[in-house]
Design a protein around this motif. Sequence first.
Motif, short mmCIF file in Angstrom:
data_model
loop_
_atom_site.label_atom_id
_atom_site.label_comp_id
_atom_site.label_asym_id
_atom_site.label_seq_id
_atom_site.Cartn_x
_atom_site.Cartn_y
_atom_site.Cartn_z
N ILE A 19 -34.16 38.62 57.16
CA ILE A 19 -35.50 38.88 57.67
C ILE A 19 -35.41 39.43 59.10
CG2 ILE A 19 -37.74 37.85 58.22
CD1 ILE A 19 -37.10 38.00 55.25
N ASN B 137 -45.24 46.98 41.72
CA ASN B 137 -44.60 46.63 42.97
C ASN B 137 -45.54 45.78 43.80
OD1 ASN B 137 -46.18 48.47 44.84
ND2 ASN B 137 -45.38 49.95 43.33
N ASN B 138 -45.03 45.33 44.95
CA ASN B 138 -45.84 44.47 45.83
C ASN B 138 -46.37 45.22 47.04
OD1 ASN B 138 -43.49 44.88 47.19
ND2 ASN B 138 -43.13 42.73 47.72
N TYR C 71 -28.99 47.60 43.79
CA TYR C 71 -29.96 46.59 44.20
C TYR C 71 -31.24 47.30 44.63
CZ TYR C 71 -32.13 43.00 47.22
OH TYR C 71 -33.00 42.11 47.81
N ALA D 60 -29.90 37.33 47.88
CA ALA D 60 -31.02 38.01 47.22
C ALA D 60 -31.11 37.63 45.75
CB ALA D 60 -30.85 39.52 47.35
N PRO E 232 -34.64 46.10 45.99
CA PRO E 232 -35.44 44.95 46.42
C PRO E 232 -36.94 45.20 46.27
CG PRO E 232 -34.61 46.16 48.31
CD PRO E 232 -33.95 46.77 47.11
N THR E 233 -37.65 44.15 45.96
CA THR E 233 -39.11 44.23 45.84
C THR E 233 -39.82 43.25 46.76
OG1 THR E 233 -39.08 42.63 44.02
CG2 THR E 233 -38.95 44.96 43.43
N ASN E 234 -39.07 42.50 47.53
CA ASN E 234 -39.68 41.45 48.35
C ASN E 234 -39.39 41.61 49.83
OD1 ASN E 234 -36.97 40.94 48.05
ND2 ASN E 234 -37.19 38.71 48.17
N LEU E 235 -38.95 42.80 50.27
CA LEU E 235 -38.58 42.99 51.67
C LEU E 235 -39.69 43.69 52.43
CD1 LEU E 235 -34.82 44.04 51.42
CD2 LEU E 235 -35.83 41.76 51.63
N SER E 236 -39.69 43.50 53.73
CA SER E 236 -40.65 44.15 54.63
C SER E 236 -39.90 45.11 55.54
CB SER E 236 -41.40 43.10 55.47
OG SER E 236 -42.10 42.20 54.62
N ASP F 278 -36.51 44.48 57.74
CA ASP F 278 -35.52 43.57 57.16
C ASP F 278 -34.22 44.32 56.90
OD1 ASP F 278 -37.53 41.71 57.20
OD2 ASP F 278 -37.94 41.80 55.05
#
Length: 208
Positions: free
Chosen positions: A131, A199-200, A147, A140, A149-153, A156
Amino acid sequence: TYIIDVLACGGQFSTKDSIKVDVEPQPTALISAIGLTTICKGSGGLTLSASGQVGATYKWYNNSNGSTFRVNTDSVHTFDYFAYSFNACDDSIISNKINVIVNDIPVKPTISHNSGVYTASTNTAIWYFKIKGSSLWTSAGATGKIYAPTNLSVGDSVSARETANDCFSPYSNSLVFGNVGINNFNNPNAEFGVYPNPNNGLFSICLL
């Protein structure tokens, strides 16, 4: 202590003397490991401890003395370690043997990034993220060459490493998770793809 008392002439004359005899115990020897006996190269070492009869002195397989021995982990090796126990009469006995395995650590991978997808130089990479503002790498929960990722901001970081025989490589180079940018594009017939979907709110856009 043994005492002799000699009498003569019906007890008119007597003399006495004594001698002290020390009986040393037979030597005994037992070694034990303080920690795991299968370890990784450069892990800092393993301590072996020797015990035996009262007053025992110890000599290890390499002629070093003392009741403890530090296994060197600077090199990869497998060896049966042992020691000798001595009493004051210099009688000795060999201890049990402890098999120690020092495994090599894997070579660290390298990673690259393109359109929100990270690629490792190996097929069995273990992925980590950090983070923004933190110094702690977190698993992860993903392994393999790719890889996404779908949960990073934004801000990060992503890294990876390898494992073999319960030994971990150093972390790879780290890459910062960033924004998706789209330049002005004037083509009414163009098609774009969004990945991942769903996605988020963090996604990559590519021209199809």
